[in-house]
Each structure stands twice: as C-alpha cells, then as structure tokens.
Design an enzyme around this catalytic site. Sequence first.
Site, short mmCIF file in Angstrom:
data_model
loop_
_atom_site.label_atom_id
_atom_site.label_comp_id
_atom_site.label_asym_id
_atom_site.label_seq_id
_atom_site.Cartn_x
_atom_site.Cartn_y
_atom_site.Cartn_z
N TRP A 136 0.83 -1.21 -0.13
CA TRP A 136 -0.09 0.10 0.07
C TRP A 136 0.60 1.28 0.09
O TRP A 136 0.27 2.23 -0.18
CB TRP A 136 -0.79 0.05 1.33
CG TRP A 136 -0.39 -0.66 2.60
CD1 TRP A 136 -0.28 -1.70 3.06
CD2 TRP A 136 0.32 0.21 3.45
NE1 TRP A 136 0.14 -2.18 4.22
CE2 TRP A 136 0.83 -0.48 4.42
CE3 TRP A 136 1.19 1.61 3.43
CZ2 TRP A 136 1.77 -0.47 5.59
CZ3 TRP A 136 1.85 1.79 4.64
CH2 TRP A 136 2.29 0.88 5.66
N ASN A 137 2.09 1.14 0.23
CA ASN A 137 2.88 2.56 0.29
C ASN A 137 3.20 3.18 -0.86
O ASN A 137 3.27 4.59 -0.77
CB ASN A 137 4.19 2.20 1.17
CG ASN A 137 5.14 1.22 0.32
OD1 ASN A 137 4.71 0.49 -0.40
ND2 ASN A 137 6.43 1.32 0.60
N PRO A 186 -3.52 -5.33 -6.11
CA PRO A 186 -2.99 -4.33 -5.41
C PRO A 186 -3.50 -4.48 -3.84
O PRO A 186 -4.43 -5.21 -3.59
CB PRO A 186 -3.75 -3.31 -5.86
CG PRO A 186 -4.91 -3.71 -6.33
CD PRO A 186 -4.78 -5.13 -6.96
N GLU A 223 10.29 -8.70 -2.93
CA GLU A 223 10.72 -7.50 -2.43
C GLU A 223 10.16 -7.21 -1.13
O GLU A 223 8.91 -6.68 -1.25
CB GLU A 223 10.70 -6.34 -3.52
CG GLU A 223 11.19 -6.43 -4.87
CD GLU A 223 12.69 -6.55 -4.91
OE1 GLU A 223 13.17 -5.77 -4.19
OE2 GLU A 223 13.18 -7.00 -5.93
N LEU A 224 11.13 -7.22 -0.09
CA LEU A 224 10.57 -7.29 1.25
C LEU A 224 10.81 -6.13 2.11
O LEU A 224 11.30 -4.95 1.56
CB LEU A 224 10.74 -8.76 1.95
CG LEU A 224 10.17 -9.89 1.05
CD1 LEU A 224 10.81 -11.26 1.60
CD2 LEU A 224 8.86 -10.13 0.81
N GLU A 277 11.33 -3.26 11.46
CA GLU A 277 10.74 -2.29 10.48
C GLU A 277 9.81 -1.76 11.29
O GLU A 277 8.57 -1.95 11.53
CB GLU A 277 10.24 -2.93 9.38
CG GLU A 277 10.04 -1.92 8.21
CD GLU A 277 9.59 -2.85 6.96
OE1 GLU A 277 9.03 -3.57 6.90
OE2 GLU A 277 10.12 -2.13 6.04
P1 NDP Z 1 1.96 -7.15 3.25
O1 NDP Z 1 2.70 -8.16 3.28
O2 NDP Z 1 0.83 -6.90 4.45
O3 NDP Z 1 0.78 -7.05 1.95
C1 NDP Z 1 1.46 -7.25 0.76
C2 NDP Z 1 0.47 -7.64 -0.35
O4 NDP Z 1 0.14 -9.14 -0.28
C3 NDP Z 1 -0.99 -6.98 -0.17
O5 NDP Z 1 -1.62 -6.73 -1.67
C4 NDP Z 1 -1.65 -8.09 0.42
O6 NDP Z 1 -3.07 -7.82 0.46
C5 NDP Z 1 -1.27 -9.29 0.05
N1 NDP Z 1 -1.39 -10.46 0.85
C6 NDP Z 1 -1.49 -10.70 2.21
N2 NDP Z 1 -1.61 -12.21 2.38
C7 NDP Z 1 -1.17 -12.80 1.38
C8 NDP Z 1 -1.02 -13.75 1.09
N3 NDP Z 1 -1.27 -14.93 2.00
N4 NDP Z 1 -0.94 -14.19 -0.16
C9 NDP Z 1 -0.62 -13.35 -1.13
N5 NDP Z 1 -0.89 -12.27 -0.87
C10 NDP Z 1 -1.25 -11.78 0.31
O7 NDP Z 1 2.55 -5.75 3.04
P2 NDP Z 1 2.28 -4.31 3.21
O8 NDP Z 1 1.15 -4.07 2.21
O9 NDP Z 1 1.84 -4.14 4.75
O10 NDP Z 1 3.31 -3.41 2.68
C11 NDP Z 1 4.37 -2.93 3.64
C12 NDP Z 1 5.52 -3.97 3.49
O11 NDP Z 1 5.97 -3.73 2.05
C13 NDP Z 1 6.77 -2.95 4.32
O12 NDP Z 1 7.31 -4.45 4.93
C14 NDP Z 1 7.79 -2.76 3.11
O13 NDP Z 1 9.06 -2.64 3.55
C15 NDP Z 1 7.59 -3.72 2.14
N6 NDP Z 1 7.88 -3.05 0.91
C16 NDP Z 1 9.07 -3.50 0.04
C17 NDP Z 1 9.56 -2.76 -0.94
C18 NDP Z 1 10.69 -3.50 -1.63
O14 NDP Z 1 10.83 -3.20 -2.89
N7 NDP Z 1 11.59 -4.21 -0.94
C19 NDP Z 1 8.84 -1.81 -1.28
C20 NDP Z 1 7.53 -1.34 -0.92
C21 NDP Z 1 7.09 -1.88 0.45
P3 NDP Z 1 -4.03 -7.12 1.47
O15 NDP Z 1 -3.68 -5.75 1.67
O16 NDP Z 1 -5.34 -6.92 0.96
O17 NDP Z 1 -3.81 -7.83 2.60
#
Ligand code: NDP
Length: 513
Positions: free
Chosen positions: A153-154, A178, A249-250, A381
């Site tokens: 979402w960021n 998304p 990418e975490l 984080e």
């Molecule tokens: P999440 O891991 O909570 O969610 C990411 C996506 O995965 C969302 O679309 C989410 O859906 C979906 N999702 C949730 N559960 C599952 C599942 N079991 N299987 C498949 N998909 C699933 O991350 P956030 O949205 O909270 O994002 C923040 C994180 O992203 C931070 O840790 C940040 O560091 C990282 N990030 C890393 C980047 C990089 O390039 N390394 C860049 C940007 C962010 P839903 O939202 O509907 O739950």
Amino acid sequence: MATVQQTPAVSVNGSGADGFPVQNPATGEIIRTVPNTSPDEVAAAAERARAAQPGWEALGFEGRARILRRAQKWVIDHAERIIDTIVSETGKTYEDAQLAEIGYAAAAFGFWSKMAPEYLADEKVRTASPLVKGRRLVIRYRPVGVVGVIGPWNFPLTNSFGDCIPALAAGNAVILKPSEVTPLTSLLMLEMLQDCGMPENVFQVITGTGETGAALVDHVDYVMFTGSTKTGKKVLARAAETLTPVGLELGGKDPMIVLSDADVDRAANLAAYYSMNNGGQVCISVERVYVEAPVYDEFVGKVVEKVRALRQGKPVGPGTVDVGAVIFPPQIDTIDAHVKDAVAKGAKVLIGGKPAEGEGRFYEPTVLVDVDHSMTCMTEETFGPTLPIMKVADAEEAIRLANDSPYGLAASVVTKNTARGEAIARRIESGVVCVNDVQINYTALELPMGGWKSSGLGSRHGANGIRKYCDQQTVLVTKLAPKKDLHMFPYSARNTKIFGKLTGFLYGRGKRD
Ligand code: NDP
C-alpha cells in the site's frame, strides 16, 4: 480534495455487494467500495490472461512498445488525476505522489520500451568446450506466460503497477492484485491501458484481500511480490506447491552511518528527508542512524531543527504539507509500540513521539536518542515517520551494528572521504549502499534493486528486472557433423585413451604456484 473519478474495474467479476471500502487516511472519508475477488474468479481471470497472452507476445517488442509509450504520455497528460487518486487513497503529500510515483511510472514506460529488446535479445555464446566447438550456441528469452503481481500500500503506482511494466514489455499477460488498502490507483492504470489500446485481458486487476493474493499464486507462471517479509514467506511456501518461481521485494531496516568527517548539514538533511518522506513508509527509508561521537551532538541538533519545521496534515495541493498520513490502519499501532518500547527501555524522545491529534491518521514526526539494539525501534521495521539516532565510538562499531539485522535492503554512509565511504559500503550486508546519498539509486532503472537476507529474493530493474519474467532457453544447433562423434558407443580403449590425453593437454598444462 479533488473527487476521484473512475470507471468500474472492467476485468474483475467480484460483486460490489461483497466489496470492501477504500478510505482516505488523511480524512477518514470512505472514497469508494471495490469488489472482493473470490478464488474462483481469480482462476477465471488467469484463464482469460492465458488466452490473451499469445496475441500480445506476437505483437513483438515494437508493437508492445507502441502501447507502452502511449501509456507514458497518458501518465503525463493525466498526472493531476493520478496524483489525486494516489493522494486520496494514501493520504500522502502531493510531492510524494508526484516525485516517487508519477516520475517513476513515466520513466519506467520509456525505459522498458527501449531496453526490453536489448535485455531480451538472443545472446550468441562462445564456448571453451572442445565438444561443442563450431556449433551455434544461443541463449534465448521467452515470456513465461502469465505473471501475477502482488503489491503493497505504500506506493500504489511505483511498487504495485511498476513491476507490471517490464512483465508486459517482455510479452506476458499480467494480473495485478493491489493492496486492499490502496486499490484505486491500480484500477486507474487499468483504465489507462485500455485507453491506450491494450488488448483485452492482457492486463487485469483483481481487487481483494490477502486471500485473493494467495489464490493468484496458484494460477500464474511467475509471482512478483512486494510486501512484508512475513507475507513474502507465505507466498514462497504457497508457490512451492506448484513450483512457481517467485520474486520477493520485502521489508528493510536501513541503517545510515555518519562518519566524523561528514558534511553534517548534508547528513542531517539526508537523515531528516529520507526518514520522513512518504511519511517514513518507504521500504528503503532511513530507519536507524549511527553517528561517530565527535559529530553526534551537532548532527542531532540539526536533525531536530529540521524535523521540528516539518508541516504535517491533510494534503490539499502542492507545497501544503511535508509529511502525510499513516496509510495502513494497524501501522500506527506498530509505530507507537516501537516508540513506547524504546522509551520504556531508556530512550529519549526529542520531538514528536505520539499519534497526532485531530482528523485523519497521522503520527508526529519523531526523533529518538539514547537508543540501542535491545529496542524494537532499532531492530524491527517501524515504517513510519520516526528516526532513532545512536552514538557510536567509531566506524567499526557502526558497521557491526548496521549488519546486526535480519534485513539487508539498503544502507547509506556519509563521509567526505568517498574512498573510505565506498570501502565501508562494501562491508555492509545490503543489496544497495549509497555514499552521501539515499534512495536515489531507485531512479536509475539500469541498477538492480533487491534485498539480501530477509529483505528479498531476486531484484527489480536492470537486466534481471525483465529476464526474470522469461524462461531462459539454451538452443544448440549443429550444422556440419560426422555420422558419429568420437565419444559415442561403442566405447573403445583407443578412444578413451585419446580423450584422456586431450583432457590432460587442455587442462593440465597451466602454470600453478
Ligand atoms: P503485506 O505483506 O501485508 O501485503 C502485501 C500484499 O500481499 C497485499 O496486496 C496483501 O493484500 C497481499 N497478501 C496478504 N496476504 C497474502 C497471502 N497470504 N498471499 C498472497 N498475498 C497476500 O505488506 P504491506 O502491504 O503491509 O506493505 C508494507 C511492506 O512492504 C513493508 O514491509 C515494506 O518494507 C514492504 N515493501 C517493500 C518494498 C521493496 O521493494 N523491498 C517496496 C515497498 C514496500 P492485503 O493488503 O489485501 O492484505
């Protein structure tokens, strides 16, 4: 706030009744309800994608680039509408949407249109193997078919839609899931590609929750996931069931090291800006700073001065606020828990330190000192507008602490001695290290961006940023050949002796110490 105008998601079948609301975090207002796509509907979307993909691949690089370049122009022509959409669903500032999202997408369309034919061209290989001398040896890249992109979402444009661009340029069909918190920008990108002549079902958006994302993993040929390390592990485990390749990418806990010879003004500006931009919700934010003792007081003083001057609140146009909202509702509790944990263990809050009062969801820009690695603000984080600063005796201590982390996404070193800075950079366990800079490597799409350790698998950008969306095929063509090669049956003592001699001749004559 301008109203978000959008057409319904034409490529999803989820029913509006079963949908979920999208909220503006800066105001609390519900902007729109979007469908929750069921696992069956995900399977159907994948079937449509699979049927549409060969036609897209057949257009070739130039045919696909024509549509992607139209999209590049669309982004520029509709920049205000895209910014309004991003700002409305994230509560981020106008500038955070413009610089890091519009700028990124516009550049990415041009970059991948131009570079796809180069990165994916057949590679002719020369070999040292005597057994295949004279043969034609080629490495060839073929799109995997259907790519699933799951985004956070960021950065709803850069980090969700951004990964779709190289996947499409390579000739794949793409299904984007998304974050449920910020689906509107992705739906607008769907409308954009339709306007630009993208063939039906080559690009689809499936709005939904984590369950929708999990279902997508089962039906695609490659999963590009950006999000938390916790969810990334679940995606990897699920993809193992179908042996589907995954790019992850975490999260990160990016350190900055400030050496005693640093330009302290620049160091303070880097720290203040890159910890607070996008409300600190950047995977490559400065999340912790280690400062050599001689410049510690001066650095802290300058950072506090800069952070005190920041304006926070509901963005109402360019230049109105510096720090936006906390996008994801539970995130504000994580940020506050990290600050409270630090204070309970002896840290001092120099500025901020609590959720902001009033309308919307905001956390005050916060600077913490007297911190150490017993505190979550230094080890986990935080993903918010906080900056913990720790005094260190010397660079060795800073390097040890920087590497004392399960994460390894990005890092920075600030020093006037750039040779020493680079030497330190090479000792930091991180996918990216900048000397006297932070984050701007991300704008150079030629440079790989990927995390080490728990920060990811694989990378985006650069050659691997598009080759990963392809199967790599080795093609060996033998044109002129005898009826039978020497090594073929039946084995004979004479031929075996010849091979023994040949092996000794080829590999046994080199000089050795
Ligand atoms: P999440 O891991 O909570 O969610 C990411 C996506 O995965 C969302 O679309 C989410 O859906 C979906 N999702 C949730 N559960 C599952 C599942 N079991 N299987 C498949 N998909 C699933 O991350 P956030 O949205 O909270 O994002 C923040 C994180 O992203 C931070 O840790 C940040 O560091 C990282 N990030 C890393 C980047 C990089 O390039 N390394 C860049 C940007 C962010 P839903 O939202 O509907 O739950």
